[in-house]
Design a protein around this motif. Structure first.
Motif, PDB file in Angstrom:
ATOM      1  N   GLN B  16       0.848  -1.191   0.000  1.00  0.00           N
ATOM      2  CA  GLN B  16       0.000   0.000   0.000  1.00  0.00           C
ATOM      3  C   GLN B  16       0.881   1.237   0.000  1.00  0.00           C
ATOM      4  O   GLN B  16       1.844   1.325   0.751  1.00  0.00           O
ATOM      5  N   LYS B  17       0.570   2.150  -0.856  1.00  0.00           N
ATOM      6  CA  LYS B  17       1.369   3.367  -0.914  1.00  0.00           C
ATOM      7  C   LYS B  17       0.409   4.543  -0.990  1.00  0.00           C
ATOM      8  O   LYS B  17      -0.407   4.629  -1.902  1.00  0.00           O
ATOM      9  N   TYR B  19      -0.201   8.624  -1.142  1.00  0.00           N
ATOM     10  CA  TYR B  19       0.441   9.891  -1.470  1.00  0.00           C
ATOM     11  C   TYR B  19      -0.335  11.095  -0.937  1.00  0.00           C
ATOM     12  O   TYR B  19      -0.005  12.232  -1.235  1.00  0.00           O
ATOM     13  N   VAL B  20      -1.401  10.831  -0.193  1.00  0.00           N
ATOM     14  CA  VAL B  20      -2.135  11.912   0.477  1.00  0.00           C
ATOM     15  C   VAL B  20      -2.248  11.536   1.946  1.00  0.00           C
ATOM     16  O   VAL B  20      -2.322  10.360   2.274  1.00  0.00           O
ATOM     17  N   PRO B  21      -2.224  12.524   2.827  1.00  0.00           N
ATOM     18  CA  PRO B  21      -2.306  12.191   4.251  1.00  0.00           C
ATOM     19  C   PRO B  21      -3.707  11.712   4.629  1.00  0.00           C
ATOM     20  O   PRO B  21      -4.683  12.400   4.386  1.00  0.00           O
ATOM     21  N   ASP B  24      -5.054   6.116   9.643  1.00  0.00           N
ATOM     22  CA  ASP B  24      -4.996   4.670   9.458  1.00  0.00           C
ATOM     23  C   ASP B  24      -6.390   4.086   9.282  1.00  0.00           C
ATOM     24  O   ASP B  24      -6.604   3.175   8.495  1.00  0.00           O
ATOM     25  N   LYS B  28      -7.753   1.969   6.061  1.00  0.00           N
ATOM     26  CA  LYS B  28      -8.307   0.623   6.141  1.00  0.00           C
ATOM     27  C   LYS B  28      -9.678   0.570   5.486  1.00  0.00           C
ATOM     28  O   LYS B  28     -10.013  -0.379   4.789  1.00  0.00           O
ATOM     29  N   ASP B 114       9.554   3.557  -4.831  1.00  0.00           N
ATOM     30  CA  ASP B 114      10.025   4.910  -4.529  1.00  0.00           C
ATOM     31  C   ASP B 114      10.972   5.454  -5.598  1.00  0.00           C
ATOM     32  O   ASP B 114      11.036   6.655  -5.822  1.00  0.00           O
ATOM     33  N   LEU B 118       7.342   9.067  -7.106  1.00  0.00           N
ATOM     34  CA  LEU B 118       7.565   9.790  -5.862  1.00  0.00           C
ATOM     35  C   LEU B 118       6.462  10.830  -5.723  1.00  0.00           C
ATOM     36  O   LEU B 118       6.153  11.536  -6.685  1.00  0.00           O
ATOM     37  N   GLY B 119       5.878  10.890  -4.539  1.00  0.00           N
ATOM     38  CA  GLY B 119       4.791  11.842  -4.337  1.00  0.00           C
ATOM     39  C   GLY B 119       3.639  11.616  -5.296  1.00  0.00           C
ATOM     40  O   GLY B 119       2.864  12.519  -5.576  1.00  0.00           O
ATOM     41  N   GLU B 121       3.861  10.882  -8.477  1.00  0.00           N
ATOM     42  CA  GLU B 121       4.181  11.251  -9.859  1.00  0.00           C
ATOM     43  C   GLU B 121       5.374  10.430 -10.347  1.00  0.00           C
ATOM     44  O   GLU B 121       6.241  10.057  -9.547  1.00  0.00           O
TER      45      GLU B 121
END
Lengths: 940, 149
Positions: B16-17, B19-21, B24, B28, B114, B118-119, B121
């Motif tokens: 799982q990756k 890119y937005v805050p 948890d 889920k 990574d 990254l981020g 993009e």
């Protein structure tokens, strides 16, 4: 399957294997149950905890292994609340993979402990200044993955320097660019490009394709927010794109993907260009058009590979190019070519392409240049709606049919959508119903077609027909007398069905109650037949519908005196008059009483046909009052003893009635006020109460706003007791409003108080201070007092402040809440400009969210002078000789708020033949465009 | 891109990756909802779907589903090829990758991702360059391991 063929543990582990970790992972995989897994994990957690707490210092390898196990446990979905400190220790290890695992842990399990953050930032700082590119990249990846405000505070100043420094390695530049992008997204205020802007833009020229690919994402994001500062990127992007598009498939070596040169970079370049209007420089524009043409041409060439990756990459660029063409909306030739290309895709064997073509064509349908070209594909799209096997594709087809609908094909499209509804997926039915209802209304030429369509909707998908839809059909029938007879006949027929939807009963009950007389001449639909038909449905219906039917019955008594005894019999029955539901019981009692004691005259007045909807002037009680004089109409007169005191004001306090709780009959009230019912409107309990709440002229609060959008002075409110006049003036972001309260009676008002409130968010958008000129809470009979309200606009807003007025008149408390007519346009400063400037600015405000548009029917005569006066009243400058079409109006102005100035442009296009307007507003702020559009659409 | 999820046909999350805050809990919830939605789709269906205000792009490789959430203005087809390139990178690194490689070497799967994205993009789209970066790191470890042995 492939996975299972392998042994349980992979034989080869790359880099450095962590045997202990692999054993743990396979233990977990061997667990037969969730419980066993949890047991195993808890055992491991206890083990790790004891190791971390133990006296013996752990070596780097063990620390890395345990941290990695914790990470694995966390990724399985379990909570981890320790190990952060050990992970932070790993950051300062000089062994690469230890550092790497440390960073990974920190990135995945972000922690807000400030001491930890300080330690992490320190480690990152060391790595950033290490000049070791691999370490620098690790640190940058960590910042980009976490992206917290604390990290932005610590590093947003340093990273731009790394990004543009001459001696930075390419791989570090790539990480720095995207790291900065992430920080800009979370904390735009901390990322200041300033002096670096031009050097960042010039990364588009970098010879390393990877650097360009990474940097362009950053540049696109920055351009969206600061288009002017970054506008030099347009010509650089065009020349880069041109070089890629014209390169042979092998020129770009590893940046060629399945024979397509640099597909990711191409898409990003085309996307960047969509932040700007078409290039003004003729040469740049020419080069770009050439690129777009080449991309369209390539779509027609035979594929260089049969692999789906080849066609996907190629078509990704094609779709992005089409998006740019649609964005420019200025090259008819390209638009039509794009449309033809999409037309081909509509029949492609790849589902993905059909889906995207339908989606893309939706936006193409709204361009005047390609609308007709899109329409030629109607049969294919209808076919897609019928035959696509994937609901998400069918949904796209329905969207496109909706977008391509106009007067010429409305009947066909509505018919197709209706027939699709019979089998449509449940997930999209409600939306389909709304779409059909909107199209039917928008393009109705004859209203019998409209009525048929809505009744069909109810028949086919009654459960999905929301209140708004059936309210609307009733409003329209009431407002158009040419369709009332037809509507009555049609609902009568529809109700013949043994099982019909409850919404049909509602519409039927309402329409027959109003217009049943129009079909009563036919013995097959005589009054009694109509009544029996409605009443046969009664027992199957829910309480709100029954309440509505009872109101229809009392209307029948007025329409058809011959039904009176039958209906009274029904009302008198125990199941009505003693119904356990309070609302139904009250209606039965009141209607029975009304029908037995009121004279035919009174009945005819009280139960008169509903007036047309936009006007909210209450006919019924105003008339009664005129006859009998003020104060004479009380509830007592019509219903003895039930209520005490002479209540004049519908908003007055009434013990124990349902004005504060939504009652089933709110439906009816909602209809009168024009749904949706605004929260501020007092909702009355039953039809009768509703009638009385009209005793005073109590327009809905929103109606006031409408009256004062284009003017500043006038009568805000008036009833038998009170008149409120208003005068207001605005300058910059400040306003002053004078309110005049006049006592129209000869008796004094006591405990007169007013309060102004800004509900919800409005508080932070408008600031007001109000002062009393008369401190006396008393207004003598015939006297007038004045109140001044100062208003300051802090930032743009949509809602209006509320004015609550309370006073006692002859012992009865009067309570009234009005919206103050403070609207965002009051803070306009007109801006004069020449035609050229206007269109240039118009194009600059070209982001889709900056524009709001409404197409609506004329509510008043389309008189040019009246229109001009209204537009001037709006506060903008009305610009002459700007629009090439002299029928159109364009305006410009700047809204002054304390926080910012919002430039706004407006274009109003009347279509006298269709009696319609198209209104387009563009502003530098999306909420302003939307609000202005809403406010204005009600004015014409 | 807002996030990328890898999960198995049995619905087990493998990578799982984000890119937005997000919290948890939210992560889920999203995962559960999307895994369910995607697994319910039939094989020949289109690879894109609307979900909340995002566009979901997914593709199945053997027993694994790769699923990306992108924003409204993002390009679906190029996202499909982002997925494919990531699969190619994993395949090249592990040598015909399978689900087990990703389970047992999850940290490597993250490191490769990574280098590539990254981020949210694309950072480096050249397969050679990404693998070079990863292999250099592995080498760095081995050299140091030798030196300390």
């Amino acid at each position: 399957e492939e996975a299972e063929k392998r042994a349980n543990m992979p034989a080869v582990s790359k880099g450095d294997g962590m045997r202990g970790l692999a054993v743990f992972i396979s233990d977990i995989r061997n667990c037969k149950s969730k419980e066993a897994e949890i047991k195993r994990i808890n055992k491991e957690l206890a083990n790790i905890r004891s190791k971390f707490k133990g006296d013996k210092a752990l070596d780097g390898y063990s620390k890395k292994k345990y941290v990695c196990k914790l990470l694995f446990i966390f990724l399985l979905g379990h909570d981890i609340d320790f190990g952060h400190m050990e992970a932070v220790n790993l950051l300062s290890s000089n062994k690469y993979t230890e550092k790497q695992i440390g960073y990974l842990f920190i990135s995945v399990l972000v922690n807000s402990n400030s001491e930890l953050i300080r330690l992490i930032n320190n480690a990152i700082k060391n790595d950033l200044s290490s000049r070791n590119p691999t370490f620098m990249c690790l640190a940058l990846h960590c910042i980009a993955n976490v992206g917290s405000r604390e990290m932005a505070e610590a590093f947003a100043g340093e990273i731009p320097r790394i990004l543009v420094a001459g001696d930075t390695m390419d791989s570090v530049k790539q990480s720095a660019a995207l790291c900065l992008l992430r920080l800009y997204k979370t904390s735009p205020d901390l990322v200041l490009m300033g002096e670096w802007t031009s050097r960042v833009v010039h990364l588009l020229n970098d010879q390393h394709m990877g650097v360009v690919t990474a940097a362009i994402s950053l540049i696109t994001c920055l351009s969206q927010k600061n288009p002017d500062e970054f506008k030099t990127c347009v010509s650089l992007a065009v020349s880069r794109l041109s070089r890629i598009v014209s390169s042979a498939s092998t020129d770009l070596q590893d940046y060629t993907y399945y024979f397509v040169p640099a597909p990711w970079l191409s898409c990003k370049l085309l996307r960047l260009l969509q932040c700007y209007p078409p290039p003004e420089d003729g040469a740049v524009k020419g080069r770009l058009v050439e690129c777009l043409e080449t991309i369209l041409n390539k779509a027609q060439e035979p594929p260089k590979s049969k692999k789906v990756q080849h066609s996907n990459a190629k078509n990704a660029i094609l779709f992005e190019a089409i998006s740019l063409i649609i964005h420019y909306d200025s090259e008819p030739n390209l638009l039509v070519r794009a449309c033809n290309q999409l037309g081909q895709f509509l029949q492609h064997r790849e589902t993905n392409l059909r889906y995207l073509a339908l989606e893309s064509m939706c936006t193409l349908a709204s361009s005047e240049f390609s609308h007709e070209a899109v329409k030629t594909h109607i049969e294919t799209v209808i076919n897609a709606l019928k035959t696509e096997r994937d609901v998400s594709v069918r949904q796209r087809a329905a969207d496109l049919l909706y977008a391509m609908c106009d007067r010429s094909n409305a009947k066909q499209i509505v018919a197709e959508m209706l027939s699709y509804l019979e089998t449509a997926d449940y997930s999209i039915r409600e939306e389909m119903v709304l779409k059909v209802a909107i199209l039917a209304e928008k393009y109705a030429v004859d209203y019998s077609w409209y009525v048929d369509t809505i009744l069909n909707l109810i028949r086919i998908a009654g459960d999905y027909v929301s209140e708004e839809v059936w309210y609307r059909v009733i409003q329209i029938v009431i407002n158009r007398d040419d369709v009332q007879g037809y509507a009555a006949k049609t609902v009568f027929e529809a109700l013949q069905a043994p099982a019909c939807h409850e919404n049909m009963v509602k519409v039927g009950g309402y329409i027959l109650g109003e217009f049943g007389n129009l079909i009563a001449g036919d013995p097959r639909s005589s009054p009694l037949v109509q009544f029996n038909l409605l009443h046969s449905k009664f027992h199957l219906c829910s309480v709100p519908t029954r309440a509505l039917l009872l109101s229809a019955y009392i209307k029948f008594i007025n329409l058809f005196p011959e039904t009176k005894s039958t209906i009274q019999e029904v009302l008198r029955s125990d199941s009505q008059i003693r119904n356990s539901d309070v609302e139904l019981q009250q209606r039965a009692v009141e209607y029975l009483k009304l029908s037995s004691i009121a004279s035919t005259d009174v009945l005819a007045t009280v139960l008169e046909e509903m007036p047309p909807f936009p006007e909210r002037e209450s006919s019924i009680l105003a008339k009664l009052k005129k006859k009998k004089g003020p104060g004479a109409v009380s509830v007592n007169e019509l219903e003895e003893g039930k209520r005490e005191g002479g209540e004049l004001n519908g908003g007055g306090e009434r013990g124990g009635d349902s004005s504060s709780t939504p009652s089933p009959s709110a439906d009816l009230l909602g209809l009168r006020a024009g749904p949706p019912v605004t929260a501020a409107a007092p909702s009355a309990g039953s039809l009768l109460v509703d009638v009385f709440s009209e005793a005073v002229k109590q327009p809905s609060p929103t109606a006031f706003l409408r009256l004062f959008v284009c003017k500043n002075n006038g009568v805000l409110f008036e009833n038998q007791l009170l008149q409120i006049g208003i005068k207001s003036e605005y300058r910059q972001n400040l306003g002053r409003m004078y309110l005049f309260y006049g006592n129209k009676t000869s008796v004094q008002f006591v405990t007169f108080t007013t309060t102004v409130t800004c509900p919800g968010e409005l508080q932070s958008h408008i600031l007001h201070i109000h002062t009393w000129n008369s401190l006396e809470p008393l207004i003598e009979g015939g006297a007038q007092v004045q109140q001044v309200i100062n208003i300051e606009c802090l930032t743009d807003f949509s809602d209006a402040p509320l004015l609550n007025i309370k006073f006692r008149y002859g012992g009865a408390l009067q309570n009234l809440t009005l919206k103050l007519p403070v609207t965002i346009n009051k803070f306009f400063q007109p801006t004069e400009m020449a035609s050229h400037d206007f269109f240039q600015r118009w194009k600059q405000l070209s982001l889709p969210q900056q524009e709001a548009q409404k197409i609506f029917k004329a509510n008043h005569a389309m008189d040019t002078e009246v229109l001009k006066a209204k537009l001037l009243g709006l506060g903008m400058a009305l610009l002459e000789n700007v629009d090439p079409n002299p029928e159109n109006f364009v305006c410009a102005g700047v809204i002054q708020t304390k926080a910012q100035q919002v430039g706004s442009l407006l274009r109003l296009e009347p279509n006298a033949q269709a009696q319609m307007y198209r209104l387009t507003v563009r502003s530098s702020k999306d909420t302003v465009s939307k609000r202005l559009c809403e406010l204005l659409a009600e004015q014409f | 891109m807002q996030f990328m999820l890898l999960f198995s046909r049995q619905g087990k999350l493998r990578l799982q990756k984000w890119y937005v805050p997000l919290s948890d809990k939210e992560k889920k919830k999203i995962t559960r909802e999307l895994v369910q939605t995607v697994l319910a789709r039939k094989p020949k269906m289109c690879s894109f779907l609307e979900w909340r205000d995002l566009k979901i792009v997914y593709k199945r490789y053997a027993s694994l589903y790769f699923c990306c959430a992108i924003e409204d203005q993002d390009n679906e087809l190029i996202t499909l090829e982002i997925i494919h390139r990531y699969v190619e990178l994993l395949d090249k690194y592990f040598g015909s990758v399978c689900e087990l490689d990703i389970i047992f070497n999850f940290e490597k799967a993250y490191f490769i991702l990574d280098e590539f994205l990254l981020g949210g993009e694309a950072q480096e789209t050249s397969k050679k360059n990404v693998l070079k970066a990863i292999e250099q790191a592995d080498l760095l470890q081995e050299v140091r391991a030798l030196a300390t042995a």
